[in-house]
Design an enzyme around this catalytic site. Sequence first.
Site, short mmCIF file in Angstrom:
data_model
loop_
_atom_site.label_atom_id
_atom_site.label_comp_id
_atom_site.label_asym_id
_atom_site.label_seq_id
_atom_site.Cartn_x
_atom_site.Cartn_y
_atom_site.Cartn_z
N GLU A 92 -20.23 22.03 41.80
CA GLU A 92 -21.07 20.89 41.43
C GLU A 92 -20.76 19.64 42.23
OE1 GLU A 92 -21.86 22.28 36.83
OE2 GLU A 92 -20.25 20.86 37.16
N CYS B 70 -19.90 12.36 44.19
CA CYS B 70 -18.63 12.95 43.78
C CYS B 70 -18.65 14.40 44.25
CB CYS B 70 -18.50 12.84 42.27
SG CYS B 70 -16.98 13.54 41.62
N CYS C 276 -9.92 25.17 39.63
CA CYS C 276 -8.72 24.42 40.01
C CYS C 276 -7.52 25.12 39.42
CB CYS C 276 -8.80 22.99 39.48
SG CYS C 276 -7.39 21.97 39.98
N CYS D 59 -4.58 21.02 34.37
CA CYS D 59 -4.37 19.89 33.46
C CYS D 59 -5.03 20.25 32.12
CB CYS D 59 -4.97 18.63 34.04
SG CYS D 59 -4.30 18.25 35.66
N CYS E 134 -8.71 18.89 31.14
CA CYS E 134 -9.80 18.95 32.13
C CYS E 134 -10.52 20.28 32.07
CB CYS E 134 -9.22 18.73 33.53
SG CYS E 134 -10.41 18.97 34.85
N CYS F 142 -16.40 12.64 34.37
CA CYS F 142 -15.09 13.10 34.82
C CYS F 142 -14.56 14.19 33.93
CB CYS F 142 -14.08 11.96 34.79
SG CYS F 142 -14.49 10.64 35.88
#
Length: 365
Positions: free
Chosen positions: A97, A110, A117, A121, A124, A345
Site C-alpha cells: 500500500e 507514504c 514487516c 512491534c 502495529c 499510521c
Amino acid sequence: MVISHDETPDLRGLPRAGVERLVAALGEKPYRARQLFRWLHRAGAATLGEMTDVPRALRDALAREVRLTTLERANEQRSTDGTVKWTWRTRDGKLVESVYMPEADRRTLCVSTQVGCAVGCTFCLTGTMGLARNLEPGEIVDQIHRANRRLVELGVAEGPRPLTNLVFMGMGEPLANYRSLKVALDLLLSEDGPQFSHRHVTVSTSGLVPMIRRLGEETPVKLAVSLNATTDAQRDALMPINRRWPLAELLAACREFPVRNGRRITFEYVLLGGVNDSLEDARRLASLLRGLPAKVNLIPYNANPGLPFEAPPASRVVAFQEELAARHLTVVVRKNRGRDISAACGQLAAEGGPGDPRRQPVSAE
Ligand code: SAH
Ligand code: SF4
C-alpha cells in the site's frame, strides 16, 4: 548484455549506471540511456510501448533482455479528508500500500518498502503480518510513478508530477531493505528522474542502528525514528528491536547522524493510552532528547482490531504535548489522516491480502 543469473533484470530498478551499461551493451549511443531513464523515472512510463521516440529496434531488444516493473492498481480508497490509499499488486501477487496525503503546501506519498514487516512491534498492524519479502527497487519507485499518474488522471492534483514529498513510513522497515532503498532513493533524487529534493524525503526507522549510520553516510535524506518509549523495559515490550539496539545505542546513532543546515531528526512517538502517555513519560522523553536536533511527532494510537491497545484521551495528548513544549521541544500532534479508509499510521496491511489479520485465517506469508 550478459545475463548470468536466472532472474531477468528489472529495467525500472536499474541504477543510472546500469541503464548506461545496458544501452552500451546493446550497441546504442550513450544519449539513449538518458532518454530511456527519463521515460522510466521522469515520465513514469508504464510500458516500453509508451516510449515513442525510442527506436522500435531498441525497444524490442530491451524487451528480450529485461522486464519492466509496473505495479497494478488492485484497489483505491478515497477518504473524506482527501487522503487516497492505493493497494498495488506485484507481479508475484503480493499486495502493498501507498497513502497520498494532500496539504496546503505539499503533496506527500507514504511509501512501502517491504511486504509486511519482520520487526513485530506489538501495536502495529503491519507488524502482525510478519515479513513476506523485501520490495525491489523498481517496486519501491513505481509506487511514486503510479501515484503521480493516477493523481493527474483523477484531476485532484496538477501534473505531470504532483507529488512533492515522500515519507518512507508505509509497510515495512526501510532500513531492513537498505540495498533496495538506496537504489530507489538515488533514482528518486536523480535530476533526470522525478527530482525530489532531499529536503522533502524522509526515511523512518524503528531503530536499526548500523543502517542509520549508513543512511547518514550514503544519502542526503532526512531521518525519522520511531521511538515510542522512554525506558528500555517499556521499549523492549513494544518494539522487539530494542533488545538488539537499546535506547542508548539508538540515541548515540542519532547524535552522530549528519544534520545539514539546521535540519532536524523527527522522533515519532505513538501514544498508547495508559502505556506510555504519562507526564513522567513526557519528562523522560524530553531528557532523552536533550541536546539532539529533534522534533517530536506525537501519533495518537490508531486502533487496530485484535491488538490490545487503546488511544489516549484527547486531554492526555494535549497534556503530553504541553509537557514537552514546556521543555523547549518542538512538538506536533500528527493528524489522523484517512482513518475512515484504514490508511492511518500502523493500519497498513493490504486488506484482503495474505497476512491481513482482518481476513481468516491469519498467516504470516
Ligand atoms: N517501520 C518503520 C516505518 C513505518 S512508519 C518505522 O516503524 O518507523 C510507521 C509509523 O507508524 C511508526 O512511527 C510507528 O511507530 C507508527 N505506528 C505503528 N502502528 C501504529 C498505530 N496503530 N497507531 C499509530 N501509529 C502507529
Ligand atoms: Fe514494522 Fe514499523 Fe510496524 Fe514496527 S512500526 S512493525 S518496524 S512497520
